[in-house]
Design an enzyme around this catalytic site. Sequence first.
Site, PDB file in Angstrom:
ATOM      1  CB  ALA A 141      -0.906  -0.020   1.209  1.00 34.47           C
ATOM      2  CE1 TYR A 142       0.605   4.468  -4.759  1.00 38.16           C
ATOM      3  CE2 TYR A 142      -1.775   4.392  -4.538  1.00 38.16           C
ATOM      4  CZ  TYR A 142      -0.652   4.371  -5.335  1.00 38.16           C
ATOM      5  OH  TYR A 142      -0.774   4.272  -6.689  1.00 38.16           O
ATOM      6  CB  ALA A 143      -1.103   4.542   3.946  1.00 39.52           C
TER       7      ALA A 143
ATOM      8  CG  LEU B 402       7.430   3.531  -7.192  1.00 37.40           C
ATOM      9  CD1 LEU B 402       7.828   3.873  -8.616  1.00 37.40           C
ATOM     10  CD2 LEU B 402       8.624   3.673  -6.277  1.00 37.40           C
TER      11      LEU B 402
END
Lengths: 355, 482
Positions: A141-143, B402
């Site tokens: 995930a991003y977070a 990313l």
Amino acid sequence: MDSDIPLGHVLVTGGCGFLGHHIVNLLLERDPEVRISVLDLRTTHNRNLNSQVSYYDGDITDYSKTKSLFETLRPDVVIHTASPHFNLSPDILLKVNLDGTKVLLQGAQETGVKAFVYTSSASIIHDGKNLINADERWPLAYAESAVLAANRSDAYPNFLTCAIRPAGIFGEGDVQSVPKMITAYHKGQTKFQIGDNNNLFDFTYVGNVAHAHLLAASALLVTAKMAPQRPLDHETVDGEPFLITNGQPVYFWDFARTIWREAGDKTLPNQVWVLSTDMMWAIGAVLEGIFWVMGKTPNLTRQQAKYSSITRYYNIDKAKRRLGYKPIVDLQEGIRRAVQYIIQEEKKQGEKKAQ
Amino acid sequence: MPKVTDVLYYLVHVQELRSIIQWKVWHNPVHERDESTESKTLRRCFYFLDQTSRSFSAVIKELNPELLVPICLFYLILRGLDTIEDDMTIKLGEKEPLLREFDNILEKDGWTYNGNGPDETDRQLLVEFDCVITEFVKIKPAYRAIIKDITKKMGDGMADFASNAEYNANGVNKISDYELYCHYVAGLVGEGLTKLFVEAQLANPALLQRPHLHESMGQLLQNVNIIRDVKEDFDDGRRFYPKEVWSKYADSFEDLFKPGNEEAALNCSSEMILIALRRADECLFYLAGLRDQSVFNFCAIPQSMAIATLDLCFRNPDMWKRNVKLTKGHACQLMLDSTQNLQLVCDVFRKHTRSIHQKNTPKDPNFIQISIACGKIEQFIETIFPSQRPDPTLSVKDGRVLSPEEEAKAKKEAQEAKWDIIYMGAAVFGILFFISLFMIFIAYLAGARFDVIYNQLRSGNLARPSAGEAQPILNNYEHQEL
């Protein structure tokens, strides 16, 4: 890793949620000296009456309020389990997740928090794909990236973070997997099986996930204590993600059948209809279309058809090596607890209705 | 002559018949023993090997020459020990010192024993045990020390069990006793063999640092024997299923054989199979440490047979009524698959693991634990032979996704890289084009007749004309010019 190190003052975000309140309970059980603050959107559910726990209502995307709370509380450790409801659209989910996490990171960095443990997930990116014995090299995930990037940042070199990636959490108070399966049982759907049931799946008892969070928090504090010395590369916990499961992948439908059995089901394998995944996917699509017109969601969706024949299990060696993680509750016992909890809840509901 | 039932069986199971033929026709032993160089006593030893072992003699005889004789003798020595232990006609007072002293007997020149009962199948081995001793003292001292050490440990272990009155009266009690028994009769064999392999430099010495691996090798084989032979042992008045297990399913062990208790019996054997199944991943781990093909075959064949037998016994009520056995065709198929490489052996394990899993039923109290044990085997196989790697097409760096900004940056970089390639290509072709023009120009200055070439090409003469053909064409042009 030394799991007996006192954690001091711990802020648990989402501490009234499913996982969060298990973490609060386990913290109290492990460390009689601990002080816990819970930050959640609403703090009416899953409250622990122990005087060492205090509850604060708040929105983690609101920077100024979160910051002032951090200034009053000044916690040593933050365990960030809060996440928006999974039914929200992916965009909102991402935004709340990412923004909220960034606010918390900033608040924590600015008020001298030593350790920040983030609850990530083992299965965000690979929606609908097989994951076979995946380990931490698989992307997520991003977070989580934001959290791990904040570890030992230039501005706050003593701020340590790590991420826990649990897979398929279930247990007492779970609102997703086990209750859904019990509902299927009540509806008499235990005679159906989608796919050949050779797909292994990781389900993780919530108590083990809570245990991993505490191990991670103590490991970060131990690392903080040894500064300016740094741990060896292969022992490092800070800045690292860790997959957490029960370490007992089972065939998807075996898990479901064990739950049904525990709930009282008597269906035998020779009474089960095995349906092909592709066909059920197609039926799911048709049902979704019909129900869409009526403004509802059907019991069988394309996603569910796919989900129950997917392979998804992980390699948790890294957590074993670096966190000293070992599941404390076996899968069978976890299932028993989860199902008994629901049966008790149903009983309570029934009694309430009777009154 | 093959039995009529066999003929009928293989008419229906052509695949198995094919395996038998393939094994008989195509299997080349890795090594073959050379009888001409053998002494008379050694040949007698190999004779006993054939007599006492149905399953092991073939694989032992194909072993690397370095270990061929030591392992053959090791087998015969343990078989001798076993023949004393097994024989209920030998009194404890005589049996116990024999078992405990057996390691010294190995060096007593000319020692023989004819105290076995007349019905003991392998009694002749002990009657002529002097030939084993004659050969034993000839092998390398290092091998001799290993074999003596294991013989001592096993003899003591067997003597402990034989002199344990409770065990003699009631059979094995706890699961831990069962494991200890299997350790003495099989785990120790694993230890001895591993030491021999490492001593002969045919296996990774790291195997000695992980003794639980060879322990599991022995345990799995012995567990499977005990599980499969339950009826035969029971008829012989012996019971190896630990009470801790069977007492969950029946009040007395003999009840499990009675009609009406089929379900309880199946659940009991499920738990026994579960205990064995939990060893399987370590056995594969062990096989991964072997370096020599003949040693690999020697170890892998029994393991494949073991997992296949577990599959055969799992939820099979027949095993409580008679001795169930793999068919010859199936055994040949397993031998074909076990004499090549680890990956094929893993495939065998996975196939039988899945077959066990598919027969597993929720009414069995061991249901989820068996599922977990099967999952563990599959996961282990994935660890040595991964079928999936991280998807390289995802925008990943060091295992992390990313952020949107980073992704935009990565995209921009990729775009720039693309234009770089276009520019490079243009430059290369530009230069080539320029050089070509330049060469044509030089050729023109030197008097090349491009008009002739052009006209010839137009009229379809693509091939280069030979010198004889060219002249008239040129003459033609020169005429015009004049």
